[in-house]
Design an enzyme around this catalytic site. Sequence first.
Site, PDB file in Angstrom:
ATOM      1  NE  ARG A  10      -6.837   7.823   6.593  1.00 29.35           N
ATOM      2  CZ  ARG A  10      -7.088   6.915   5.640  1.00 29.35           C
ATOM      3  NH1 ARG A  10      -6.419   5.785   5.603  1.00 29.35           N
ATOM      4  NH2 ARG A  10      -7.987   7.153   4.718  1.00 29.35           N
ATOM      5  CG  HIS A  57      -8.262   8.242  -2.181  1.00 26.32           C
ATOM      6  ND1 HIS A  57      -7.987   7.743  -3.425  1.00 26.32           N
ATOM      7  CD2 HIS A  57      -8.070   7.224  -1.312  1.00 26.32           C
ATOM      8  CE1 HIS A  57      -7.639   6.468  -3.300  1.00 26.32           C
ATOM      9  NE2 HIS A  57      -7.687   6.129  -2.037  1.00 26.32           N
ATOM     10  CG  HIS A  62     -10.346   9.467   1.166  1.00 25.36           C
ATOM     11  ND1 HIS A  62     -11.484   8.729   0.953  1.00 25.36           N
ATOM     12  CD2 HIS A  62      -9.429   8.608   1.699  1.00 25.36           C
ATOM     13  CE1 HIS A  62     -11.259   7.474   1.322  1.00 25.36           C
ATOM     14  NE2 HIS A  62     -10.038   7.383   1.799  1.00 25.36           N
ATOM     15  CG  PHE A  97      -2.354   0.022   0.965  1.00 27.05           C
ATOM     16  CD1 PHE A  97      -2.909  -0.822   0.035  1.00 27.05           C
ATOM     17  CD2 PHE A  97      -3.189   0.905   1.643  1.00 27.05           C
ATOM     18  CE1 PHE A  97      -4.273  -0.800  -0.226  1.00 27.05           C
ATOM     19  CE2 PHE A  97      -4.544   0.936   1.395  1.00 27.05           C
ATOM     20  CZ  PHE A  97      -5.086   0.092   0.453  1.00 27.05           C
TER      21      PHE A  97
END
Lengths: 566, 372
Positions: A378, A232, A343, A116
């Site tokens: 994040r 995002h 997001h 990720f």
Amino acid sequence: MLEYDILIVGAGGAGLYAALWASQNPNLKVGVMTKVYPVRSHTGAAEGGINAALANVAEDSPEKHAFDTVKGSDYLADQDAVEIMTKMGPEIIYDIEHRGVPFSRLPDGRIAQRPFGGASFPRTCYAADRTGLVILHTLYDQTLKQGVEFLNEWFLLNVIHNGERVLGVTAWDIRNGGVHFIKAKAVILATGGHARMYWNRTSNALGNTGDGTAAVFRAGLPLKDMEFVQFHPTGLRKTGILITEGARGEGGYLINKDGERFMKKYAPEKMELAPRDIVARSIEREILEGRGCGENGDYICLDLRHLGEKKLMERLPQTVEHARVYEGVDPVKEPIPIRPTAHYSMGGIDTDKYGQTEIKGLYAAGEAACISVHGANRLGGNSLLDILVFGKITAEHAAEYVVGVEHLPTEGGEYVKREEEFISSLMDKEPKEKLADLRREMGDVMASKVGIFREEKPMVEALEQIRELKERAKSGLAVTDRSKRFNLNLIQTLEFLNLLDLAEVTALCAIERKESRGAHYRLDYPNRDDENYLKHSIVRRREDGTLQHGWKEVVITKWQPQERKY
Amino acid sequence: MTVERAVLRVYRYNPERDEKPYYREYEVPVDKAQTLLDALFYIQENLDPTLGFRFFCRAAVCGSCAVKVNGISRLACKTPFKNLVERANGKPITVEPLNFLKPIKDLVVDHDQPFESLKKLQTWCEPKEPIPEKEYRIPPEEVKQYERPTNCILCFACYGSCEAVMDDPKYAGPYAFSRVYRYVLDSRVKEEHKREMVKNAMDVGDIWSCVQCQKCIYVCPKGVRPAEDIQNVRGIAAEYGFKDYPGVKKLQHFVDWIYATGQINRLSLPEEVYGVDPTPLINKFKERGAEVWEVPKPLPGLLEFRDLYLEVMKEKKPHLDIDFHHVRKIDKRVEEVFNADVCTKITERFEEQREDFFTRFWKKLSEFFGTK
């Protein structure tokens, strides 16, 4: 009058997990209030996965996970809180696995993990591309097993405290109408984020309106790091609906109109899997510099075709469905038009590392809280972990706290009266403004001026415009539906007022932070400035309604700030 | 250029002030709405702020917005508006609340009851002991088996379309049995709890009331196939040996008679399942001169394979619990009626092809019962 030892507001991942742990002690009366039904919560929309250093696929450790998180946060995260989170990661995963979460598996039967953005190892546990959905539903099933009491379709109005301790909340019963005071020794706010302030340009559910955060703000308590809103990289062009980072994790390409994998210019090593803020800015830059796709050049393409139909259907079924339904594009045959979408709210209710606010018994967990484990940005897969870790920590802390205290003597009549008067005032007003228009304006102002690229002058304008919107709402935004039962007009108006408050704080904080860090990128201050701004921004509302802005130190334990390169 | 407009005929009912439900028509410009949900928002924002409906994620994952559109349950947020308009062909599009749930206001119905059913059926994981220190080891193939039922978002579109719900208010609803199936397939769940869930599905949820109309499969917005899951849970109930249920008895009858004779016995079915004496019926047929086959004639060639079938069944799946005793009794009757030797020996030819035959036969059988 409803009365609980612990009242949890919000029934997403944080709220449900908190409920499971709080109700471990059968002597405690625990209630969960939600404005929807628990399984409707936005946790269910989380797709890609949940991070934990299980080391099932590659060597890994909580410490490496912590470092990646701190680096990803652009060093704004509190490192002690991050260490708690990453250390608890594996035990949390095992716990929800034992409760039945159907994780995707490796051939040997252990939990599969995939790469990720921003992570140095494949660390993200997943269940195809509907990880949040299965976690939410599994936890809900567990709350049924444990007999947790729910107040479904109740809307939080305000948090009531006496300056020292929390007394409870006021709430509107959506189904029947009517204000109630709910007495509680401890309140855990797990009300989610507020990226809906970008209205049409967000991946968030329609109800992610920061109700808990705004209530805390009205109660005179501090909000933290509100300028940090994550865009995002891959929202669908038309609706902002999310295409998971998993799509890039599985090998998807980002392509501009020349067919170029442009990420090689911005993050040559990590390419499409650089952290979200970097990828979002790169996409936006391509668009601004005229390399966007389509007639208007206003989007970028996410190309998944080379993954093949089989892999797409197996690993990314929801992505395929979303592209087909909301964009009319079949990812097996065509690239998906995307652009960044608001997001995640890194900022929120200021708490310590146990989720406690300044007020005893008042806690916040999940996206509503700013603990802070995400700092300025994040990492994908860290939010599901955050909600579970701090759902549990706040619940355990609250469960311990309430045993030692008595309910405060109040029937709450005065609070109920105050809310009723406020609601009547909304209904008695002469309607001059349309909710939909004001809301759209708020979204447009925020997206165009306090969005991905920021600059002093437009932001100052934005702050002015948000304040004007507040004035217009105050004088002319009326609730025209005067019925009690399921009055959407009332709920949506209250939600909008919450967003407006938070939008004002966001714009102010963004102006005050004269540097670029994580998701907060300023064209006029393109560099990070640790000397002056390695600090959390703190805003609270004074009694007269004006905003007081200040700073708070960041906790640094092991990792001194260094340049953030991928 | 004139914008194409569509007419939505929307069910309205606010028990607070309306004596009874009524319909109101709204004109919505087709280009203002990508989905049906957008069209409802258009009405709410521009024509009537009092319209009540549910929504949340607007991306087909929260399950809030299921309504009935021209009689069919759908998620409003996943229903392309243009398609609806094209199909309506100038006629109004009727939007109503889901069937069978208590009305709250307009399109909003009470979801408490279907959620409550999950609690009654106890559809959750009770972890099997010993609980491992790390994760349970689960083969990827197992996870694949419950991938479909775990797609369920509890929107209750299936509930609102269900023929069994219409007839049997006790019937829990298709979604609930998909949930049961999902946990019964999960190797982490305690065996006793699996039995409990299956028993609940029958005692509390009336799973045998399903008439297999397949509407739930048709309306599910997430590709869950509840009717199939229901068949599978029923099969598992038989495997678990729950015998005192008409459905299990029926299944047993099917299995026994088909293995004995290649077909079901329509005359003895009511007797075996419900204990109804078939004699009056048989007599009535005879009186009217109809030919009555008390024992169906086995299909040619069937009996040669039969012992092999039974042997395979027993060997590979002892808990399937074929009632040999019963089958032998049927055999006897077949023998009497047709004067045939039904206890065939396995021929050398089959002995040779046994392995191959086993594999193929087993595959067929597992497809039928849907377990591994």
